[in-house]
Design a protein around this motif. Sequence first.
Motif, PDB file in Angstrom:
ATOM      1  N   ASP A 283      -2.665  -2.798  13.820  1.00  0.00           N
ATOM      2  CA  ASP A 283      -2.652  -3.352  12.467  1.00  0.00           C
ATOM      3  C   ASP A 283      -2.268  -2.327  11.408  1.00  0.00           C
ATOM      4  N   ASP A 284      -2.751  -1.094  11.578  1.00  0.00           N
ATOM      5  CA  ASP A 284      -2.492  -0.068  10.566  1.00  0.00           C
ATOM      6  C   ASP A 284      -1.002   0.205  10.410  1.00  0.00           C
ATOM      7  N   LYS A 285      -0.314   0.411  11.533  1.00  0.00           N
ATOM      8  CA  LYS A 285       1.126   0.692  11.483  1.00  0.00           C
ATOM      9  C   LYS A 285       1.874  -0.499  10.890  1.00  0.00           C
ATOM     10  N   LEU A 286       1.501  -1.691  11.323  1.00  0.00           N
ATOM     11  CA  LEU A 286       2.143  -2.906  10.807  1.00  0.00           C
ATOM     12  C   LEU A 286       1.963  -3.008   9.298  1.00  0.00           C
ATOM     13  N   PHE A 287       0.729  -2.826   8.839  1.00  0.00           N
ATOM     14  CA  PHE A 287       0.427  -2.932   7.416  1.00  0.00           C
ATOM     15  C   PHE A 287       1.204  -1.887   6.611  1.00  0.00           C
ATOM     16  N   GLN A 288       1.233  -0.653   7.111  1.00  0.00           N
ATOM     17  CA  GLN A 288       1.927   0.418   6.396  1.00  0.00           C
ATOM     18  C   GLN A 288       3.434   0.150   6.317  1.00  0.00           C
ATOM     19  N   CYS A 289       4.016  -0.363   7.399  1.00  0.00           N
ATOM     20  CA  CYS A 289       5.453  -0.651   7.406  1.00  0.00           C
ATOM     21  C   CYS A 289       5.799  -1.752   6.413  1.00  0.00           C
ATOM     22  N   LEU A 290       5.000  -2.809   6.385  1.00  0.00           N
ATOM     23  CA  LEU A 290       5.261  -3.916   5.472  1.00  0.00           C
ATOM     24  C   LEU A 290       5.081  -3.476   4.020  1.00  0.00           C
ATOM     25  N   CYS A 291       4.065  -2.643   3.778  1.00  0.00           N
ATOM     26  CA  CYS A 291       3.850  -2.130   2.422  1.00  0.00           C
ATOM     27  C   CYS A 291       4.993  -1.215   1.991  1.00  0.00           C
ATOM     28  N   ALA A 292       5.589  -0.512   2.953  1.00  0.00           N
ATOM     29  CA  ALA A 292       6.698   0.393   2.638  1.00  0.00           C
ATOM     30  C   ALA A 292       7.982  -0.368   2.328  1.00  0.00           C
ATOM     31  N   GLY A 293       8.027  -1.660   2.706  1.00  0.00           N
ATOM     32  CA  GLY A 293       9.202  -2.464   2.389  1.00  0.00           C
ATOM     33  C   GLY A 293       9.979  -2.993   3.580  1.00  0.00           C
ATOM     34  N   ALA A 294       9.419  -2.852   4.797  1.00  0.00           N
ATOM     35  CA  ALA A 294      10.120  -3.355   5.985  1.00  0.00           C
ATOM     36  C   ALA A 294      10.327  -4.863   5.888  1.00  0.00           C
ATOM     37  N   ASN A 295      11.494  -5.328   6.351  1.00  0.00           N
ATOM     38  CA  ASN A 295      11.828  -6.750   6.294  1.00  0.00           C
ATOM     39  C   ASN A 295      11.508  -7.484   7.587  1.00  0.00           C
ATOM     40  N   GLY A 296      11.293  -6.732   8.668  1.00  0.00           N
ATOM     41  CA  GLY A 296      10.981  -7.339   9.952  1.00  0.00           C
ATOM     42  C   GLY A 296      10.275  -6.332  10.845  1.00  0.00           C
ATOM     43  N   TYR A 297       9.677  -6.815  11.933  1.00  0.00           N
ATOM     44  CA  TYR A 297       8.909  -5.942  12.813  1.00  0.00           C
ATOM     45  C   TYR A 297       9.046  -6.466  14.238  1.00  0.00           C
ATOM     46  N   LEU A 298       9.824  -5.761  15.055  1.00  0.00           N
ATOM     47  CA  LEU A 298      10.062  -6.168  16.441  1.00  0.00           C
ATOM     48  C   LEU A 298       9.528  -5.125  17.411  1.00  0.00           C
ATOM     49  N   LEU A 299       8.968  -5.590  18.505  1.00  0.00           N
ATOM     50  CA  LEU A 299       8.528  -4.685  19.561  1.00  0.00           C
ATOM     51  C   LEU A 299       9.701  -4.376  20.485  1.00  0.00           C
ATOM     52  N   LYS A 300       9.668  -3.192  21.082  1.00  0.00           N
ATOM     53  CA  LYS A 300      10.800  -2.757  21.902  1.00  0.00           C
ATOM     54  C   LYS A 300      10.949  -3.565  23.191  1.00  0.00           C
ATOM     55  N   LYS A 301       9.931  -4.332  23.543  1.00  0.00           N
ATOM     56  CA  LYS A 301      10.049  -5.205  24.711  1.00  0.00           C
ATOM     57  C   LYS A 301      10.811  -6.491  24.380  1.00  0.00           C
TER      58      LYS A 301
END
Length: 209
Positions: free
Chosen positions: A87-105
């Motif tokens: 959750d922490d990494k996800l939250f930080q990325c979205l707060c930084a301005g990321a438009n999407g979040y995909l796992l490498k699998k």
Amino acid sequence: MLARIAIFEDNDRLRESLAYLLKMNDYDVVGDYNQCNDAANIARVYKPDVVLMDIDMPGESGIRGVQLIKEAQPKTAVIMYTVFEDDDKLFQCLCAGANGYLLKKTPPAKLFDAIQEVLEGGAPMSPTIAKKVLNTFQARPDTNKYNLSPREIEVLQWLAKGYSIKLIASEMKLAFDTVRAHLKNIYQKLHVNCGKEAIAKALSERIVR
């Protein structure tokens, strides 16, 4: 006109494979890099439509990379492409301005779908990540009741994890006095007198998890 893609990934084999697959599927790969220290300059020079960004890289992290790109080229869409599901990494990325979040699998076909989706203004996410985001919103039904800002919620999350003001300031890259001011506002809004009371109320009312 082909969509312009830049890749930031420190795994050489994966980065080269991604570049090859994207080129084979009619994308214009304007560059692929094993670190994102120079992300701002790269974004200004090449003006990619989409960036695929890893999180854990040497030098600046991918989270900082998102911030650098968004400051230099706000219209560039950034898709995090990572192994991290916490959750922490996800939250930080979205707060930084990321438009999407995909796992490498994620299968290559789904990656291409995600790129198209973000080009059309969407916010692609792996199913497990989308579920986390949904659960986060569902787990915070009373947040607006107290008028807490996103930054205050973040401070409260760190506080609930047992972090001191000094450590919270370090994690959030804020001044000590700024964090202390946020905490004072949080206490007033939650109608509590100290950190322990704030944590108890935040957890019992599911403002944070």
